[in-house]
Design a protein around this motif. Structure first.
Motif, PDB file in Angstrom:
ATOM      1  N   UNK A  28      43.831  44.739  38.262  1.00  0.00           N
ATOM      2  CA  UNK A  28      44.331  44.510  36.749  1.00  0.00           C
ATOM      3  C   UNK A  28      43.832  43.118  36.453  1.00  0.00           C
ATOM      4  N   UNK A  29      43.633  41.957  37.160  1.00  0.00           N
ATOM      5  CA  UNK A  29      43.035  40.677  36.869  1.00  0.00           C
ATOM      6  C   UNK A  29      41.732  40.816  36.432  1.00  0.00           C
ATOM      7  N   UNK A  30      40.840  41.636  36.963  1.00  0.00           N
ATOM      8  CA  UNK A  30      39.468  41.711  36.774  1.00  0.00           C
ATOM      9  C   UNK A  30      39.483  42.392  35.406  1.00  0.00           C
ATOM     10  N   UNK A  31      40.350  43.364  35.107  1.00  0.00           N
ATOM     11  CA  UNK A  31      40.504  44.164  33.750  1.00  0.00           C
ATOM     12  C   UNK A  31      40.784  43.070  32.573  1.00  0.00           C
ATOM     13  N   UNK A  32      41.492  42.284  32.980  1.00  0.00           N
ATOM     14  CA  UNK A  32      42.089  41.096  31.949  1.00  0.00           C
ATOM     15  C   UNK A  32      40.906  40.382  31.617  1.00  0.00           C
TER      16      UNK A  32
END
Length: 110
Positions: A28-32
């Motif tokens: 999720x953080x990499x996607x953000x």
């Protein structure tokens, strides 16, 4: 596992391995970060994903509501079957290859 690259002027998030509840929380953080780099559109490379569960589907659907999301394959038989059974293939922009996904995302201006 997640990594990012630029291809054809488009941000590509490459996912690999198994996408389950634990890995989705890490992705999720990499996607953000990828969305922040290119808020108008994003390609997610699923060609190296062997397994995905409902938490992965949820993450992809949430991302789809935030941007023009394009998914590139080829998909593993398991992931392809999951998408067919859940009907997600009719909702998301699925492409047979990452190159096709990049081309489609680039034509839409991001």
């Amino acid at each position: 596992m997640a990594s990012r690259r630029r291809q054809g002027g488009v941000e590509v998030l490459v996912l690999a391995g198994e996408l389950d509840l634990d890995s989705v929380q890490e992705i999720a953080p990499a996607l953000d970060d990828a969305l922040a780099a290119q808020p108008g559109g994003l390609v997610v490379d699923l060609s190296q994903v062997a397994f995905a569960d409902s938490s992965a589907l949820n993450l992809l659907l949430r991302t789809h509501t935030r941007t023009s999301l394009h998914l590139g394959g080829p998909l593993s038989p398991f992931v392809e079957r999951l998408f067919e059974v859940t009907g997600i293939s009719g909702v998301l922009n699925l492409h047979p290859t990452v190159e096709d996904a990049v081309r489609a995302a680039g034509q839409r201006g991001g």
